[in-house]
Scaffold this motif. Structure first.
Motif, PDB file in Angstrom:
ATOM      1  N   ASN A 145       0.810  -1.211   0.000  1.00 43.22           N
ATOM      2  CA  ASN A 145       0.000   0.000   0.000  1.00 43.22           C
ATOM      3  C   ASN A 145       0.844   1.262   0.000  1.00 43.22           C
ATOM      4  OD1 ASN A 145      -2.281  -1.497  -0.125  1.00 43.22           O
ATOM      5  ND2 ASN A 145      -2.683  -1.461   2.059  1.00 43.22           N
ATOM      6  N   CYS A 146       0.187   2.351  -0.271  1.00 39.96           N
ATOM      7  CA  CYS A 146       0.835   3.642  -0.361  1.00 39.96           C
ATOM      8  C   CYS A 146       0.719   4.299   1.011  1.00 39.96           C
ATOM      9  CB  CYS A 146       0.076   4.426  -1.429  1.00 39.96           C
ATOM     10  SG  CYS A 146       0.926   5.835  -2.054  1.00 39.96           S
ATOM     11  N   ASN A 147       1.832   4.436   1.737  1.00 42.00           N
ATOM     12  CA  ASN A 147       1.740   4.889   3.119  1.00 42.00           C
ATOM     13  C   ASN A 147       1.835   6.413   3.248  1.00 42.00           C
ATOM     14  OD1 ASN A 147       4.439   5.666   3.125  1.00 42.00           O
ATOM     15  ND2 ASN A 147       5.143   3.692   3.901  1.00 42.00           N
ATOM     16  N   LYS A 149       3.995   8.483   4.079  1.00 40.28           N
ATOM     17  CA  LYS A 149       5.171   9.231   3.611  1.00 40.28           C
ATOM     18  C   LYS A 149       4.946   9.828   2.229  1.00 40.28           C
ATOM     19  CE  LYS A 149       8.616   6.715   6.261  1.00 40.28           C
ATOM     20  NZ  LYS A 149       9.754   5.784   6.226  1.00 40.28           N
ATOM     21  N   THR A 186      -2.909   3.768   2.855  1.00 34.07           N
ATOM     22  CA  THR A 186      -3.131   3.398   4.253  1.00 34.07           C
ATOM     23  C   THR A 186      -4.099   4.425   4.861  1.00 34.07           C
ATOM     24  OG1 THR A 186      -1.262   4.727   5.007  1.00 34.07           O
ATOM     25  CG2 THR A 186      -0.815   2.415   4.523  1.00 34.07           C
ATOM     26  N   ASP A 188      -3.828   6.335   7.494  1.00 32.03           N
ATOM     27  CA  ASP A 188      -3.293   7.659   7.844  1.00 32.03           C
ATOM     28  C   ASP A 188      -2.841   8.447   6.620  1.00 32.03           C
ATOM     29  OD1 ASP A 188      -1.202   5.913   7.658  1.00 32.03           O
ATOM     30  OD2 ASP A 188      -0.063   6.736   9.330  1.00 32.03           O
ATOM     31  N   ALA A 189      -2.560   7.760   5.518  1.00 30.70           N
ATOM     32  CA  ALA A 189      -2.271   8.479   4.271  1.00 30.70           C
ATOM     33  C   ALA A 189      -3.527   9.248   3.849  1.00 30.70           C
ATOM     34  CB  ALA A 189      -1.843   7.517   3.171  1.00 30.70           C
TER      35      ALA A 189
END
Lengths: 278, 278
Positions: A145-147, A149, A186, A188-189
């Motif tokens: 997944n793309c977190n 950051k 994600t 929080d992303a």
């Protein structure tokens, strides 16, 4: 058959099998109700506790392929996007095409000056006097997944470019930053993106307006959905910037380049046309 | 022997061999002038066009080891930092220790609330009423530099934490953000960091105040510099949060845990003490 079983997602997570999800997924292929029901009945028979989503999907795909090639192609859409790899470049062109067909003027890989440093922007898109900067995050593996950051660094990049942009005269306003991924964000992303004002687009986010929905709506299938082209042929086409099935309709001479026989060519042409039909 | 030859760096880059660099590097091991000269004469004899920096370094190291174990240990410092891996956790503890011995009060892996999301901060360091947030970027491979995306995302993270911090009462001011890496920063990473006000610390940056300089100045060698401990023993110690040679002096019972014989133990003890001596 009892369908109250646990299945294993590509991330390794265990979830309850959902008949509704399988039905929705098959429905999106464009198959009629009866076909969907037939396939579901067959897949149900073969379920077992601990089966992977991939197995279920492969089975359904095989059954769909028997019914008609173009239906199977649409069903395979998610995998087709992964097949745009291994580099992220065709995915950028694909996103650029989706925006172009939504009325944007787009450029890919533009270098833009920021206040602090210069940045390579994956896609710059103009529409109605507004400029949007788009960063594409392509993953070749499922479950990656793309977190947080990613939206964090895009937020800084956007601010840096905007700080320089606003010191000059421009025909358009620089107002929006996007982050696009072929996988998922994600939690929080998404939370950070919404809070800081970045637009996030993933396979199934935002709800009803994710990549899958946009592709279906616009009929913009990547050439990697084809069940008739080989991997080598697909990679050849991608390397020539032929990313969309729609592009191939206009540029059939690429198939001659590949030395594809007339018989196969007309089959491929037929498949591609079925896919582009809205 | 003609020393006007090309050598290959770990990044694959070709550069001219520099006698001065080799001399400086050997000098930092603490070896005296005569030893350095002897080693340089031998290494020079074995140079050839296209030799890798790693080969030169290994050769010098072998010669240094003959002269005295603790000298070789210091010379191997850069590799010893890589050996703190494969995870980034011991490196965070190591950076935390460097700051502690520079007068900071530090905590590792603290979760801090931002305006948008919560963040795990690698090292939080307090000194003179100021709080500093430190992000550590550890690479296990040489030649993998820290690119501009890292300071970009740290800048956003810092702003997010500060936006929340400033709404509450605190005993300290949150004023500084650091990015620390064991490798190097790319040019635009440094340019962006300086422009946005992040402090960047790498193996040899800032000039004369990089990691290598700080380690030498404080005598804070990681246990991985030891030439007597095996890899298995080092990993055991790291997993028990024994990261510094200095820690081992106080906690020699860890060596008993490892079943190390009295003879080896006293040799190791001697090596460690030599290393810690300023």
């Amino acid at each position: 058959m009892n369908t109250n079983i646990d299945i294993i997602k590509s991330s390794g997570e265990k979830v309850k099998f959902s008949l509704k999800k399988l039905r929705t997924s098959l429905g999106k292929s464009g198959a009629d109700q009866q076909t969907v029901n037939e396939i579901i009945d067959k897949v149900k028979e073969e379920l077992y506790d601990g089966i992977s989503t991939k197995e279920i999907y492969n089975r359904a795909f095989a059954l769909l392929k028997k019914k008609g090639g173009h239906l199977a192609s649409k069903y395979k859409l998610k995998k087709a996007i992964y097949d745009l790899g291994p580099t992220g470049y065709p995915f950028e062109r694909f996103i650029s095409a989706i925006l172009k067909y939504s009325g944007y003027k787009t450029t890919v890989g533009e270098i833009m000056q920021g206040k602090c440093v210069r940045h390579e922007i994956d896609v710059v898109a103009d529409k109605n006097g507004m400029t949007t900067l788009i960063e594409c995050k392509f993953h070749t593996e499922q479950g990656r997944n793309c977190n947080v950051k990613v939206p964090l660094y895009i937020a800084s990049r956007f601010k840096d470019v905007k700080a320089h942009w606003d010191t000059k005269r421009h025909e358009t306003k620089l107002e929006a930053g996007w982050v696009v991924t072929n996988t998922r964000f994600t939690k929080d992303a998404i939370q950070y993106g919404n809070c800081i004002g970045l637009y996030l687009l993933s396979w199934d986010y935002p709800n009803n307006d994710g990549l899958r929905n946009r592709i279906d709506r616009l009929g913009l299938y990547p050439i990697t959905v084809s069940t008739l082209l080989t991997n080598r042929e697909k990679q050849f086409l991608l390397s020539r910037d032929v990313v969309l099935c729609r592009d191939l309709i206009d540029d059939l001479f690429f198939l001659d380049h590949l030395g594809i026989s007339e018989t196969r060519k007309s089959k491929i042409q037929k498949e591609i046309k079925m896919l582009c039909k809205q």
